[in-house]
Design a protein around this motif. Structure first.
Motif, PDB file in Angstrom:
ATOM      1  N   ARG A   9       0.720  -1.304  -0.066  1.00 22.61           N
ATOM      2  CA  ARG A   9      -0.041   0.020  -0.187  1.00 22.61           C
ATOM      3  C   ARG A   9       0.976   1.175   0.121  1.00 22.61           C
ATOM      4  O   ARG A   9       2.040   1.130   0.470  1.00 22.61           O
ATOM      5  N   PRO A  37      -2.352  -1.979   8.673  1.00 24.17           N
ATOM      6  CA  PRO A  37      -2.538  -3.432   9.067  1.00 24.17           C
ATOM      7  C   PRO A  37      -2.382  -4.042   7.865  1.00 24.17           C
ATOM      8  O   PRO A  37      -2.621  -3.826   6.957  1.00 24.17           O
ATOM      9  N   GLN A  44      -4.382   1.810  -1.614  1.00 26.59           N
ATOM     10  CA  GLN A  44      -4.172   3.095  -1.080  1.00 26.59           C
ATOM     11  C   GLN A  44      -3.664   3.067   0.416  1.00 26.59           C
ATOM     12  O   GLN A  44      -3.347   2.131   0.998  1.00 26.59           O
ATOM     13  N   PHE A  58      -7.822   5.992  12.499  1.00 26.56           N
ATOM     14  CA  PHE A  58      -7.525   5.310  11.275  1.00 26.56           C
ATOM     15  C   PHE A  58      -7.779   6.225  10.238  1.00 26.56           C
ATOM     16  O   PHE A  58      -8.764   6.918  10.011  1.00 26.56           O
ATOM     17  N   LYS A  60      -7.597   6.608   5.671  1.00 28.65           N
ATOM     18  CA  LYS A  60      -7.858   6.048   4.232  1.00 28.65           C
ATOM     19  C   LYS A  60      -7.346   7.337   3.373  1.00 28.65           C
ATOM     20  O   LYS A  60      -8.046   8.277   3.448  1.00 28.65           O
ATOM     21  N   ALA A 106     -12.737   6.406  13.360  1.00 24.61           N
ATOM     22  CA  ALA A 106     -12.235   6.072  14.526  1.00 24.61           C
ATOM     23  C   ALA A 106     -11.488   5.038  14.664  1.00 24.61           C
ATOM     24  O   ALA A 106     -12.034   3.865  14.017  1.00 24.61           O
ATOM     25  N   LEU A 108     -10.432   1.313  15.662  1.00 18.77           N
ATOM     26  CA  LEU A 108     -10.876   0.049  16.492  1.00 18.77           C
ATOM     27  C   LEU A 108      -9.550  -0.711  16.726  1.00 18.77           C
ATOM     28  O   LEU A 108      -8.513  -0.753  16.087  1.00 18.77           O
ATOM     29  N   HIS A 112      -8.308  -8.873  13.337  1.00 15.28           N
ATOM     30  CA  HIS A 112      -9.389  -9.493  12.507  1.00 15.28           C
ATOM     31  C   HIS A 112     -10.067 -10.664  13.165  1.00 15.28           C
ATOM     32  O   HIS A 112      -9.398 -11.085  14.174  1.00 15.28           O
ATOM     33  N   ASP A 204     -11.180  -9.609   6.809  1.00 10.77           N
ATOM     34  CA  ASP A 204     -10.262  -8.701   6.784  1.00 10.77           C
ATOM     35  C   ASP A 204     -11.210  -7.233   6.824  1.00 10.77           C
ATOM     36  O   ASP A 204     -10.290  -6.162   6.681  1.00 10.77           O
ATOM     37  N   ASN A 205     -12.289  -7.498   6.557  1.00 14.15           N
ATOM     38  CA  ASN A 205     -13.212  -6.223   6.400  1.00 14.15           C
ATOM     39  C   ASN A 205     -13.859  -6.089   7.937  1.00 14.15           C
ATOM     40  O   ASN A 205     -14.972  -5.524   7.969  1.00 14.15           O
ATOM     41  N   ASP A 218     -14.579  -1.075   6.296  1.00 14.42           N
ATOM     42  CA  ASP A 218     -14.567  -0.960   4.975  1.00 14.42           C
ATOM     43  C   ASP A 218     -15.990  -0.858   4.294  1.00 14.42           C
ATOM     44  O   ASP A 218     -16.059  -1.935   3.486  1.00 14.42           O
TER      45      ASP A 218
HETATM   46  N1  LIG Z   1     -11.401   1.744  11.967  1.00 11.41           N
HETATM   47  C1  LIG Z   1     -10.379   1.098  11.973  1.00 11.41           C
HETATM   48  N2  LIG Z   1      -9.263   0.785  12.901  1.00 11.41           N
HETATM   49  C2  LIG Z   1      -8.460  -0.068  12.741  1.00 11.41           C
HETATM   50  N3  LIG Z   1      -8.103  -0.603  11.847  1.00 11.41           N
HETATM   51  C3  LIG Z   1      -8.940  -0.853  10.665  1.00 11.41           C
HETATM   52  C4  LIG Z   1     -10.136   0.245  10.726  1.00 11.41           C
HETATM   53  N4  LIG Z   1     -10.695   0.131   9.519  1.00 11.41           N
HETATM   54  C5  LIG Z   1      -9.875  -0.941   8.713  1.00 11.41           C
HETATM   55  N5  LIG Z   1      -8.745  -1.260   9.346  1.00 11.41           N
HETATM   56  C6  LIG Z   1      -7.909  -2.285   9.101  1.00 11.41           C
HETATM   57  O1  LIG Z   1      -7.225  -1.789   7.856  1.00 11.41           O
HETATM   58  C7  LIG Z   1      -7.232  -2.787   6.874  1.00 11.41           C
HETATM   59  C8  LIG Z   1      -7.634  -1.959   5.655  1.00 11.41           C
HETATM   60  O2  LIG Z   1      -8.688  -0.906   5.770  1.00 11.41           O
HETATM   61  P1  LIG Z   1      -9.876  -1.220   4.790  1.00 11.41           P
HETATM   62  O3  LIG Z   1     -10.959  -0.362   5.122  1.00 11.41           O
HETATM   63  O4  LIG Z   1     -10.563  -2.756   4.534  1.00 11.41           O
HETATM   64  O5  LIG Z   1      -9.182  -0.642   3.544  1.00 11.41           O
HETATM   65  P2  LIG Z   1      -9.189  -1.292   2.002  1.00 11.41           P
HETATM   66  O6  LIG Z   1     -10.359  -0.927   1.202  1.00 11.41           O
HETATM   67  O7  LIG Z   1      -8.012  -0.756   1.591  1.00 11.41           O
HETATM   68  O8  LIG Z   1      -9.379  -2.872   2.129  1.00 11.41           O
HETATM   69  C9  LIG Z   1      -8.359  -3.485   7.301  1.00 11.41           C
HETATM   70  O9  LIG Z   1      -8.464  -4.972   6.729  1.00 11.41           O
HETATM   71  C10 LIG Z   1      -8.435  -3.549   8.710  1.00 11.41           C
HETATM   72  O10 LIG Z   1      -7.383  -4.626   8.996  1.00 11.41           O
END
Ligand SMILES: Nc1ncnc2c1ncn2[C@@H]1O[C@H](COP(=O)(O)OP(=O)(O)O)[C@@H](O)[C@H]1O
Ligand SMILES: [Mg+2]
Length: 311
Positions: A9, A37, A44, A58, A60, A106, A108, A112, A204-205, A218
C-alpha cells in the motif's frame, strides 16, 4: 497520479505534505507513528496513526484521480449515515487538499476476527447481520447510498464461463453449468431491497475490537438490497475458515437474514460464485498481488456450499 505500488500500500510518507499537515491540524496534534494493518487488496493508504498524545485514529487516503477516492468518499457518507448501534466505527472527518482526499475514522483496537469453528466470532458476525437486516435502512442511509449505483445486481460469471468453459473448471461446476447459468440469471430480479448491505464482508473487513467486539469496517461498497446478501457472502468465508460446508449450509437455513429468502440467497450465492470463478482467471491487476489466488479459493468455497443447497 503516482503509479500504485505493485506490492503493498501507499504509506503515510507518500501522502502530500499539505494533506499531512491538514490532518495534523484537524487532529490537533502531530502524528508520532503509523502502522499499516494486514488485510485488504487495495493500494491506497490505510493506516493506523498514533498521535503524539497517544490517541490513535484510522486514515484512508488516495489521490483524487484514483478510483479508490470516490469509494472512500462513499464510505465516509455511509459511516455518517448508519443508524446508531450499527456495527461500524464513527466517521471523524474528511479532508481534501493537494489533489488527495483522506477519510479519518475512529480507530478500532484488535485483530481481525477468527471465523474458524474454534471461535465465537462467526456467531457474533451472524448475530450482527440478523440485527442489522431486521428492519429497513433509515432515510439518511438511503440518501447516502443513492448517489452510487449498486454493483451487487450485476454480479455474474457463469454465463461467460459456459460460453467457453475453461479446462480447469471443477467437475462440480462443469456438471451443472446450465443450472448455474439459469440460477444466476434469476439474481438481478431478486437483487433489490431496502436493507443495509455492507457489500464486502470478509474477516479482513472486520475488526474484533477489545471493547466493542466484532465490528465491520471498509464500508466502501455499502448499498441497499435484500437482507440475505451479507450473510450469504459470509458463507464461503466460513468455509475458507475451515467450517465444514454442511454446517455453513445449516447456518444459511437457520439464520433469519438468509432463512426468510431461500431463493434469493441461492441466486445470490450462485451469481457470486460465478463472478469469482470468472474473475479468478483474469490477469492480476496492479497493486493487488494476492487477489486472484483469493478468488480461486473463494470460488471453490462458494461452490461447496451451493452443491449442498442444490442437492
Ligand atoms: N477503523 C479501523 N480501525 C482499525 N483498523 C482498521 C479500521 N478500518 C480498517 N482497519 C484495518 O485496515 C485494513 C484496511 O482497511 P480497509 O478499510 O479494509 O481498506 P481497503 O479498502 O483498502 O481494504 C482492514 O483490513 C483492517 O485490518
Ligand atoms: Mg478492506
Amino acid at each position: 497520479m503516482p503509479v500504485p505500488p505493485v506490492t503493498g500500500r501507499l504509506q503515510w510518507t507518500d501522502v502530500p505534505t499539505q494533506l499531512r499537515a491538514r490532518l495534523e491540524d484537524a487532529l490537533d496534534t502531530p502524528v508520532a507513528d503509523t502502522a499499516t494493518p494486514a488485510g485488504g487488496f487495495g493500494h491506497q493508504l490505510a493506516a493506523a496513526l498514533t498521535l503524539e498524545c497517544g490517541r490513535r485514529v484510522f486514515v484512508k487516503a488516495a489521490p483524487d484521480d484514483d478510483p479508490l477516492t470516490p469509494a472512500n468518499v462513499h464510505e465516509a457518507a455511509v459511516l455518517a449515515a448508519l443508524p446508531p448501534g450499527a456495527p461500524a466505527p464513527d466517521l471523524l472527518g474528511i479532508h481534501s487538499t493537494a489533489g488527495w482526499t483522506a477519510v479519518v475514522i475512529a480507530h478500532l483496537d484488535g485483530p481481525h476476527p477468527d471465523l474458524s469453528p474454534a471461535s465465537t466470532d462467526a456467531e457474533q458476525a451472524w448475530a450482527l447481520l440478523d440485527k442489522l437486516t431486521s428492519s429497513p435502512a433509515p432515510p439518511s442511509y438511503l440518501a447516502a447510498v443513492s448517489t452510487i449505483p449498486s454493483t451487487a445486481a450485476s454480479l455474474h460469471g457463469w454465463d461467460e464461463l459456459a460460453a467457453d468453459p475453461p479446462a480447469d473448471l471443477p467437475a462440480a461446476a462443469r456438471d451443472r453449468l446450465q443450472q448455474l447459468v439459469e440460477l444466476e440469471a434469476l439474481w438481478p430480479a431478486h437483487a433489490h431491497g431496502d436493507r443495509i448491505v455492507h457489500g464486502d464482508l470478509r474477516a479482513d473487513n472486520m475488526v474484533r475490537d477489545h471493547h466493542r467486539g466484532v465490528t465491520f469496517v471498509d464500508w466502501a461498497h455499502a448499498t441497499t438490497g435484500p437482507a440475505c446478501i451479507d450473510a450469504a457472502s459470509l458463507a464461503p468465508q466460513l468455509v475458507l475458515a475451515e467450517h465444514v460446508p454442511e454446517d455453513v449450509a445449516r447456518l444459511l437455513r437457520d439464520h433469519p437474514a438468509t432463512a426468510n429468502s431461500p431463493e434469493t440467497t441461492t441466486a445470490f450465492l450462485v451469481a457470486l460464485a460465478g463472478h469469482w470463478h470468472r474473475d479468478a482467471r483474469k490477469p492480476t491487476p496492479p497493486g493487488a498481488p494476492g487477489l486472484r489466488a483469493y478468488q480461486h479459493r473463494a470460488a471453490a468455497a462458494s461452490l461447496a456450499v451451493i452443491r449442498l443447497r442444490l442437492s
